[in-house]
Design an enzyme around this catalytic site. Structure first.
Site, PDB file in Angstrom:
ATOM      1  N   GLU A  37      23.260  44.679  35.636  1.00 47.02           N
ATOM      2  CA  GLU A  37      22.546  44.228  34.429  1.00 47.02           C
ATOM      3  C   GLU A  37      22.237  42.736  34.513  1.00 47.02           C
ATOM      4  O   GLU A  37      21.563  42.196  33.628  1.00 47.02           O
ATOM      5  CB  GLU A  37      23.375  44.537  33.177  1.00 47.02           C
ATOM      6  CG  GLU A  37      24.512  43.553  32.854  1.00 47.02           C
ATOM      7  CD  GLU A  37      25.718  43.677  33.782  1.00 47.02           C
ATOM      8  OE1 GLU A  37      25.678  44.507  34.704  1.00 47.02           O
ATOM      9  OE2 GLU A  37      26.695  42.925  33.592  1.00 47.02           O
TER      10      GLU A  37
ATOM     11  N   SER B  66      34.442  39.132  30.099  1.00 48.46           N
ATOM     12  CA  SER B  66      35.234  39.153  31.331  1.00 48.46           C
ATOM     13  C   SER B  66      35.925  37.821  31.596  1.00 48.46           C
ATOM     14  O   SER B  66      36.811  37.742  32.438  1.00 48.46           O
ATOM     15  CB  SER B  66      34.348  39.478  32.536  1.00 48.46           C
ATOM     16  OG  SER B  66      33.786  40.751  32.406  1.00 48.46           O
TER      17      SER B  66
ATOM     18  N   GLY C 259      37.936  38.919  39.681  1.00 48.65           N
ATOM     19  CA  GLY C 259      39.015  38.303  40.430  1.00 48.65           C
ATOM     20  C   GLY C 259      39.821  39.324  41.223  1.00 48.65           C
ATOM     21  O   GLY C 259      40.623  38.975  42.065  1.00 48.65           O
ATOM     22  N   PHE C 260      39.589  40.624  40.918  1.00 41.60           N
ATOM     23  CA  PHE C 260      40.333  41.681  41.605  1.00 41.60           C
ATOM     24  C   PHE C 260      39.341  42.591  42.324  1.00 41.60           C
ATOM     25  O   PHE C 260      38.147  42.598  42.010  1.00 41.60           O
ATOM     26  CB  PHE C 260      41.137  42.506  40.586  1.00 41.60           C
ATOM     27  CG  PHE C 260      42.274  41.739  39.986  1.00 41.60           C
ATOM     28  CD1 PHE C 260      43.564  41.849  40.500  1.00 41.60           C
ATOM     29  CD2 PHE C 260      42.061  40.885  38.898  1.00 41.60           C
ATOM     30  CE1 PHE C 260      44.615  41.120  39.943  1.00 41.60           C
ATOM     31  CE2 PHE C 260      43.100  40.159  38.346  1.00 41.60           C
ATOM     32  CZ  PHE C 260      44.387  40.276  38.871  1.00 41.60           C
TER      33      PHE C 260
ATOM     34  N   CYS D 211      32.159  46.653  37.693  1.00 46.25           N
ATOM     35  CA  CYS D 211      33.121  45.549  37.696  1.00 46.25           C
ATOM     36  C   CYS D 211      34.550  46.042  37.430  1.00 46.25           C
ATOM     37  O   CYS D 211      35.075  46.807  38.228  1.00 46.25           O
ATOM     38  CB  CYS D 211      32.672  44.478  36.699  1.00 46.25           C
ATOM     39  SG  CYS D 211      33.539  42.919  36.905  1.00 46.25           S
TER      40      CYS D 211
ATOM     41  N   ASN E  62      31.287  38.635  38.942  1.00 48.86           N
ATOM     42  CA  ASN E  62      32.297  37.970  38.153  1.00 48.86           C
ATOM     43  C   ASN E  62      33.563  38.809  38.143  1.00 48.86           C
ATOM     44  O   ASN E  62      33.771  39.621  37.263  1.00 48.86           O
ATOM     45  CB  ASN E  62      31.786  37.768  36.724  1.00 48.86           C
ATOM     46  CG  ASN E  62      32.856  37.177  35.845  1.00 48.86           C
ATOM     47  OD1 ASN E  62      33.759  36.504  36.341  1.00 48.86           O
ATOM     48  ND2 ASN E  62      32.793  37.443  34.555  1.00 48.86           N
TER      49      ASN E  62
ATOM     50  N   GLY F 151      40.651  40.307  33.476  1.00 45.45           N
ATOM     51  CA  GLY F 151      42.042  40.535  33.849  1.00 45.45           C
ATOM     52  C   GLY F 151      42.270  41.546  34.947  1.00 45.45           C
ATOM     53  O   GLY F 151      41.365  41.942  35.680  1.00 45.45           O
TER      54      GLY F 151
ATOM     55  N   HIS G  44      27.242  43.155  39.024  1.00 43.24           N
ATOM     56  CA  HIS G  44      26.588  43.344  37.728  1.00 43.24           C
ATOM     57  C   HIS G  44      25.110  43.670  37.854  1.00 43.24           C
ATOM     58  O   HIS G  44      24.285  42.770  37.890  1.00 43.24           O
ATOM     59  CB  HIS G  44      26.778  42.101  36.867  1.00 43.24           C
ATOM     60  CG  HIS G  44      28.188  41.926  36.424  1.00 43.24           C
ATOM     61  ND1 HIS G  44      28.668  42.431  35.252  1.00 43.24           N
ATOM     62  CD2 HIS G  44      29.240  41.334  37.049  1.00 43.24           C
ATOM     63  CE1 HIS G  44      29.957  42.157  35.146  1.00 43.24           C
ATOM     64  NE2 HIS G  44      30.328  41.484  36.231  1.00 43.24           N
TER      65      HIS G  44
END
Ligand SMILES: Nc1ncnc2c1ncn2[C@@H]1O[C@H](COP(=O)(O)OP(=O)(O)O)[C@@H](O)[C@H]1O
Ligand SMILES: Nc1ncnc2c1ncn2[C@@H]1O[C@H](COP(=O)(O)OP(=O)(O)O)[C@@H](O)[C@H]1O
Ligand SMILES: [Mg+2]
Ligand SMILES: [Mg+2]
Lengths: 386, 1079
Positions: free
Chosen positions: A363, A48, A297-298, A253, A295, A228, A361
């Site tokens: 996991e 990621s 960004g969108f 995610c 983790n 991304g 996450h």
């Protein structure tokens, strides 16, 4: 005996001085900061982070070395790493080598001795932005590189880290069936976790068509994390639309973001994203708070599926920063989890079809395992669907 | 609505006096709790016997009981106040124990009081080692293998199950005596045999030894929704086997990989759930095998602890405040994180710095005690430092300790280390002592391999390597002290003093060069979130980086310098004064800036002052804060000797010192000049002189006479102070002082006074504004002059002081304050012999008794002083209402009593002298001296018998006075036994006391009788000089059997008086608010 000087220059022209960790040259990427205090190796190898320069806010990095077991993919994906202090020596019974050697071996431009707090504050205040890091590169060259570097909006990075051909992870013990995992940059611990629950996992490329997914007779479909912007992933979105309602689906995610696009919502870029292991997420059905690993960004904007506008926030985050439920072409959808720091959507579920996702996450790896029950929910959903 | 509405009033129990292992961290926690509970509308009833605490300031609770924390007294308080709930998890072990006892006795049920936070079952599950282990196993967690043995054969059986090495811990032994580590069966048999013998219940814990393993602690919070967060992870630098309280500790954990850390995190939360701590903070300790990663649970404390205070200061997460909110029904997500102001408390703080805590020891005061660190805690305080990296934080913490080190060596103390041979050094590294960290630094300077040092010390190689990095930077600096090397050295935490030492420069020159090269300290914020969110609280630490986060202020600023790590002689009382100054000056419109490095205190709470700098209290660090903040003035008067010692340097650097000038401070310390002032004012002083050699000392003694009081100048707490009775003793003393490398002492002349025997000591605390004198209080000591004022009990108002003497004392106070040009506080000690008043010393600063006096009179002395220092007059403050009408006579008596740490130092003799040994104090309030003193004794843990046998043994010079003591106890119905000499003397005066043999003189000697429980009280006064051995044996035996022991005649008389008060009066509590109303 001091290491070579290194520089980091941001797209808006700030310069940060530090020292090279070993590998020379120059790298560019979007700078993001990660506030995890442990787990640098998992972060480093998390696909990621493709296209990003990761700033670790924890000052000492490399303390316990590296070990193959902690890798989240076969190699580092970030383009650069920035820290306050690279450990000279690794100490752990688990360690198989030093982080410094690992970074050099994988040719990652890394800078230590940086005022990472200043850099973090800069990103926080101005938003995630492209930067260039370099050893033996002039400040003006770095500035040019940083201003010329592409941003994340519209960046199709998942295609670059996704597997090129399908591969299989065998179930631990007796197989309960096959889960097809659409790989947008999947972390090893996710596969490990699904296999650990007794599923054979077929990891497929990001543009695997619905047809070929369903032909494998999966008991469930998993959509992975990845780097991304989700917008360019129209093929993945289409595949998901195809499987929805036919097989239970679970997304994590970036997986949640493409699931969101599939049901018709839009996504947006967060100012500086969520990267760390301490984000409070509230489970909306019972109010319990999970400390989560994040983790991304969108994020998914559920208001885009309504005629209402997102209300203004005052004071602590409240439930009404998210819609109660929204109508989609796949029936009603409800938010299930909410971030208590900024109120954004952290999880959602279709009410009529077996499909759900979370933005964070479960996991972990790295991070706390409070949300690991979500895998069991997927397991449960699969057995109920039979 | 989040908070519970079925509860209206809450009883909060404090932790009582400061003792080793339970210090002012519980003032911090109780204060936070009371504040927040009241702000939510709850009625708070507080009980704590410690007057030096902020929490017992009457404005923090609706009813404040300064009363003994015993089940009987607390039951009375419950009966009077009828609280709905009891919160015991914020007052340390003391509160937990009393609450448990009250629950077991059915008191809570009878009065329908609900225990909130942790219930009885959870407390018992956590506290009882057997039940704890069983609970852990049920939850699938591993504990060290162990068993209790009451005989050798049982012990051997257990040992065979466990395998070597084995740790043996005798049950119910104070101070960890008899603890030992056995590597094989031969050793085991010997240690176990001894352990069984010394344990009063003949029981030992035989446990798998984890010595040398890594030790960790996690601070967990849980709410009623079962949300759990880890506030802070702490790694001990010193391995298992050294008590965490005595270990250097680091936050966050540095040497665990994420997987290991997360498993530990899950375990910690599982422990809380298994024990059943419903809400609040707990601390879980783990041991980890460095070779395999095997992880064991060592213990959990179902309450806020010393580590919670550290964790709060290390992260900015106010554990105690939030624990209180959770206890009344809030959940973590309903509580705002004060630091961001926008995010909830249901998260785990992320640190972008490293915190190091180092304990401070006072072994110099207990010379018989072994300095080897073990499983019983013996440190008396701690310093915490924050740095961007471990090396920086370590060096800052070392210089914060104020034990003469400027960091990791590279200072004058190094000479000492260099003289050690390699062989000796290796041997030293294998034993944990307070000095080991410096020895490790020396070994690394000698180029010893990191692995070798790690192997010898069992300190993780990562930490050792970080220390080696410090040494490497040092070597580079020595080689070429250029700009780059200077920057590097500062980033590795080197102080200007260390750099000066390395190149032979003066510290001032290094500083000047550093500043001219632009190498300035920057300040970063502690914000709980590694800068992810904006912080609204200016909680700062210094480091050397690009960017500083100090913001300009719009109001005039005042810097208050705190008192650094607690130590004997400088404890919570000074922090109390600093906190009051901050509060008063904030109210007066200043922006207050606190500088301190003690994590246990209220002063280092981020909301006590407007700005907090968690920094060492050295000239360099303080000057840099001053440069960053540009204050109007700096307050040095209130933090004890620490800031006072900086006054001269600060003034020389052009800083404005608030109130009394540094010249006046120096004047009061200068015996000769001060003596001159006294002569001019017509005040008497004991004959005195100063000496710098044996010959000079002999000359002085010729003039002043013997016995004499001798001491080095410029020390607090009576360090190295002694009464000498002969010329030989004097010579010995002088050799000892100048042959000693103690940096606090060396270089200063020896002061010699005529010792005033059997004089009454009086303490006065007052504020002077240059015109008016406000007398806070006059206190009469119970023990005679010669027992340090910090160790002596005292009474106010003074019960035996004559009116003439009183007038003379007040005149002297006023004249001295005026002559010394005091602006602020002054504390004067007098000795009164007959009608003669002698001035012993005058300290133009806040004293240890300020909080006690403030509690006794209701006058906020430290606040008044702070305002006066900033230029207000007393008259003005009276008009403002800060000072109420001060002419009220008190209708009650207040007694302060000292609490001494003998249980941690079993090797020491428990006599009182001019060198202070007390760690804390308690207060008793009553209608008469007897009741007040009895309460103070009880609060200090002395359970006095009301009948039985008293053993008497008086030194010759005490025999005459002892007669009164013997009579008093006969009148009270006690039976007397005495050593042969004392018995003979008494029978001469027609008092019957059965003679009993001295220890070792016969089969039925006093030792045996103590052991058999035939004696309920021991009164034994020391003979003085060196011939103390027999008395010492008796006193130690008494202590071993927990029989109260009194060592002075006035003390014994006071005890007799208190016994007359009777249990009825003692167990009749009254709140401070009621006492003050009644005056
Ligand atoms: N089995 C053991 N082997 C070696 N050291 C131990 C063992 N158990 C405890 N310790 C040490 O003793 C210290 C005190 O023990 P602990 O159980 O935490 O008691 P306390 O209640 O005094 O904190 C610990 O901090 C640890 O260093
Ligand atoms: N000349 C003296 N005669 C008798 N006792 C004295 C004399 N001088 C000092 N003392 C005793 O010693 C104690 C400590 O002395 P002090 O000067 O107050 O030192 P400190 O600065 O440590 O408080 C006093 O409290 C008092 O009991
Ligand atoms: Mg412990
Ligand atoms: Mg004194």
């Amino acid at each position: 005996m001091r290491d070579q000087p290194a520089l980091l220059v941001t797209a808006d022209g700030e310069t940060f001085r530090g020292r090279s960790v070993g590998h020379g040259g120059m790298a560019t990427g979007e700078a993001v900061f990660n506030t995890s205090m442990t787990g640098y190796q998992e972060i480093l190898t998390d696909p990621s982070y493709a296209g990003q320069v990761v700033v670790m806010t924890a000052p000492h990095i490399g303390n316990y070395g590296v070990t193959g077991f902690d890798d989240q993919s076969s190699r580092p994906h970030l383009t650069g790493m920035v820290m306050r202090s690279m450990s000279r020596r690794a100490s752990s019974w688990r360690s198989e080598g030093s982080l410094r050697d690992f970074l050099v071996e994988h040719e990652i431009v890394s800078v230590s001795e940086v005022d990472t707090r200043r850099l973090t504050r800069h990103i926080r205040d101005k938003g995630a932005m492209p930067v260039a890091v370099g050893v033996d590169v002039s400040e003006s060259d770095l500035r040019d590189a940083a201003t010329g570097a592409p941003g994340m909006v519209g960046a199709d990075l998942a295609s670059k880290v996704s597997t090129s051909s399908p591969y299989r992870i065998e179930a631990k013990g007796l197989s309960k069936g096959l889960v097809v995992a659409i790989d947008l940059g999947m972390k090893i611990d996710i596969g490990r976790r699904l296999a650990g629950m007794g599923y054979d996992v077929e990891v497929v490329p990001y543009r695997e068509p619905t047809q070929q997914i369903l032909e494998r007779n999966p008991v469930g479909v998993f959509v992975s994390n990845g780097p991304g912007d989700p917008e360019p992933l129209s093929d993945t979105v289409a595949s998901i639309r195809g499987v929805l309602g036919k097989v239970p689906l679970f997304g994590i995610c970036l997986g949640q973001q493409v699931f969101g696009l599939a049901v018709g919502a839009s996504t947006f870029k967060l100012p500086f994203g969520h990267h760390g292991g301490n984000h409070p997420v509230q489970r909306l059905n019972d109010g319990v708070v999970e400390i989560t690993a994040q983790n991304h960004g969108f994020a998914v904007d559920l208001w885009s599926l309504t005629d209402d506008r997102r209300p203004e926030r005052t004071g602590l985050v409240t439930r009404d920063l998210l819609p109660q439920s929204v109508e989609t072409r796949f029936g009603p959808l409800v938010p299930t989890h909410q971030n208590l720091n900024d109120g954004t959507l952290e999880g959602m579920r279709l009410l009529d079809l077996p499909a759900f996702s979370v933005q964070y996450h479960p996991e972990a790896a790295p991070g706390p395992g409070d949300a690991s029950y979500l895998f069991e929910e997927f397991d449960q959903m699969i057995s109920e669907a039979r | 609505m989040p908070g519970r509405t079925d509860i209206r009033s809450i009883l909060v129990i404090g932790s009582g006096p400061i003792i080793i292992g339970q210090a002012c961290e519980f003032d911090y926690s109780g204060t936070q709790a009371s504040k927040v509970l009241r702000s939510k509308g709850y009625r708070v009833i507080l009980v704590n016997s410690n007057p030096a605490t902020i929490m017992t300031d009457p404005e923090y609770a609706d009813a404040t009981y300064i009363e003994p924390i015993t089940p009987e007294v607390v039951e009375e308080i419950i009966a009077r106040e009828r609280p709905d709930a009891l919160l015991a998890t914020l007052g340390g072990q003391t509160a937990l124990n009393v609450a448990t006892e009250l629950a077991k006795r059915g008191v809570l049920e009878r009065h329908s009081v609900e225990m909130i936070g942790a219930g009885l079952d959870a407390i018992e599950k956590a506290e009882d080692r057997g039940r704890f282990k069983a609970t852990m196993e049920e939850a699938g967690l591993e504990c060290p293998r162990a068993g209790y043995a009451r005989s050798m054969s049982e012990a051997l059986n257990i040992s065979r199950d466990i395998g070597y090495p084995i740790m043996v811990r005798p049950s119910y032994i104070l101070g960890g005596g008899g603890t030992g580590l056995a590597k094989d069966e031969t050793e085991f048999i010997e240690i176990a045999k001894n352990g069984l013998a010394v344990s009063p219940v003949s029981e030992i814990l035989v446990e798998e030894s984890l010595a040398g393993w890594k030790e960790f602690e996690l601070e967990v919070m849980r709410d009623r929704n079962d949300n759990a967060v880890i506030v802070c992870s702490i790694e001990n630098l010193d391995p298992m086997g050294v008590h965490t309280g005595d270990s250097i500790t680091v936050a966050p954990v540095q040497t665990l990989s994420d997987r290991e850390y997360q498993e530990m995190r899950d375990d910690a939360i599982a422990v809380l759930r298994a024990i059943g701590v419903e809400t609040g903070g707990s601390n879980v300790q783990f041991a980890v095998d460095p070779e395999t990663g095997r992880r064991l649970v060592i213990e959990m404390n179902p309450r806020v602890s010393r580590s919670s205070a550290l964790a709060s200061k290390a992260t900015g997460f106010p554990i105690a405040k939030i624990a209180a909110l959770l206890a009344v029904g809030y959940t973590l997500d309903e509580v705002v994180n004060d630091i961001t102001g926008a995010t909830p408390a249901s998260f785990e703080p992320a640190l972008d710095y490293v915190v190091v805590k180092i304990p401070r020891f006072d072994f110099e005061k207990f010379p018989s005690a072994s300095k080897e660190l073990g499983t019983s805690m013996r440190s008396v305080g701690e310093a915490m430092a924050i740095g961007r990296t471990f090396p920086e934080a370590l060096q800052k913490a070392l210089r914060s300790l104020e034990i003469g080190h400027s960091g990791l060596n590279a200072d004058a103390t190094e000479e000492h280390l260099r003289a050690i041979s390699d062989g000796e050094l290796a041997a030293m590294l294998a034993i944990a002592t307070p000095n080991r960290i410096f020895q490790a630094g020396e070994a690394l300077r000698r180029n010893w391999a990191v692995d070798r040092v790690a192997e010898l010390t069992h300190i993780d190689p990562w930490f050792v390597d970080q220390m080696a990095a410090i040494i490497d930077v040092r070597c580079e600096y020595v080689e070429q002290p250029d700009h780059d090397a200077l920057v590097e050295a500062k980033r590795y935490g080197f102080s200007d003093a260390q750099l000066a030492f390395l190149t032979g420069e003066a510290e001032d020159d290094v500083r000047a060069r550093r500043l001219s090269e632009g190498v300035k300290r920057t300040y970063k914020r502690v914000d709980t979130c590694a800068a992810e969110f904006e912080a609204v609280t200016p909680y700062m630490y210094g480091t050397f980086e690009d960017e500083t986060e100090v913001e300009p202020a719009d109001r005039p600023r005042v810097v208050v310098l705190g008192s650094g790590p607690n130590r004997i002689g400088q404890g919570i009382e000074f922090d109390y004064c600093c906190v009051h100054a901050a509060l008063a000056l904030r109210d007066a419109g200043y922006e207050t800036v606190m500088v301190n490095c003690n994590p246990e205190t209220v002063s280092t709470d981020y909301d006590t002052s407007d700005r907090l700098y968690f920094e060492p209290l050295t000239a360099e660090d303080v000057l840099d804060v001053i440069a960053a903040e540009q204050p109007e003035a700096v307050i040095v008067q209130l933090g004890g000797q620490t800031p006072l010692n900086l006054a001269g340097l600060l003034a020389a650097a052009g800083v404005t010192i608030a109130g009394t000038s540094p010249e006046s401070i120096a004047l009061a310390e200068d015996r000769e000049k001060f003596g001159e002032i006294c002569r001019q004012l017509g005040l008497r002083q004991p004959a005195a002189g100063t000496a710098r050699s044996t010959a000079e000392a002999l000359d002085v003694v010729d003039q002043v006479g013997l016995p004499a009081m001798v001491r080095p100048s410029f020390v607090l707490g009576g360090r190295k102070m002694r009464v000498v009775y002969s010329v030989e003793e004097l010579g010995e003393y002088v050799r000892e002082i100048y042959g000693d490398a103690d940096p606090e002492v060396i270089g200063a002349p020896i002061l010699i006074d005529r010792f005033l025997e059997s004089a009454v000591e009086i303490d006065v605390d007052a504020v002077y504004d240059g015109n008016e004198l406000l007398v806070g209080g006059v206190m009469e000591h119970v023990e005679e002059a010669g027992v340090h004022s910090g160790d002596s009990a005292c009474v106010t108002p003074p019960p035996t002081l004559s009116e003439e003497a009183r007038k003379e004392i007040l005149r002297a106070t006023r004249d001295l304050a005026d002559a010394l040009e005091v602006q602020g506080l002054i504390n004067i000690q007098f000795a009164v012999k007959g009608d003669e008043v002698f001035v012993l010393e005058a300290n133009p600063r806040g004293s240890r008794t300020v909080p006690f006096i403030s509690k006794a009179t209701g006058v906020p002395l430290a606040q008044v002083a702070a305002r006066v220092m900033m230029g207000s007059s007393i008259e003005q403050l009276r008009r403002e209402g800060l000072l109420k009408d001060d002419s009220r006579p008190t209708t009650f008596v207040a007694v302060k009593n000292a609490v001494l740490p003998w249980d941690r130092f079993p090797e020491e003799d428990s006599v009182l002298g001019p060198e202070m040994k007390a760690t804390g104090e308690v207060m008793g309030i009553g209608e008469d001296v007897g009741t007040a003193y009895a309460k103070a004794l009880l609060a200090g843990g002395k359970i006095l018998p009301d009948r039985g046998r008293v053993f008497l043994s008086f030194a010759d010079r005490d025999k005459a006075m002892g007669l009164a003591v013997a009579q008093a106890f006969v009148m009270l119905g006690f039976e007397l036994i005495a050593t042969p000499g004392t018995s003979r003397y008494l029978s001469h005066h027609a008092i019957e006391a059965e003679p009993v043999e001295k220890v070792g003189d016969g089969p039925n000697d006093i030792g045996t009788r103590l052991e058999n429980g035939e004696v309920q009280l021991v009164i034994n006064t020391p003979r003085g000089g060196k011939a103390r051995t027999d008395g010492k044996t008796i006193r130690q035996a008494a202590r071993g059997h927990q029989i109260p022991c009194v060592t002075t005649i006035p003390g014994a008389l006071a005890v007799a008086r208190s016994l007359r008060a009777g249990p009825g009066a003692i167990n009749r509590p009254r709140s401070l608010q009621e006492w003050h109303r009644s005056t």
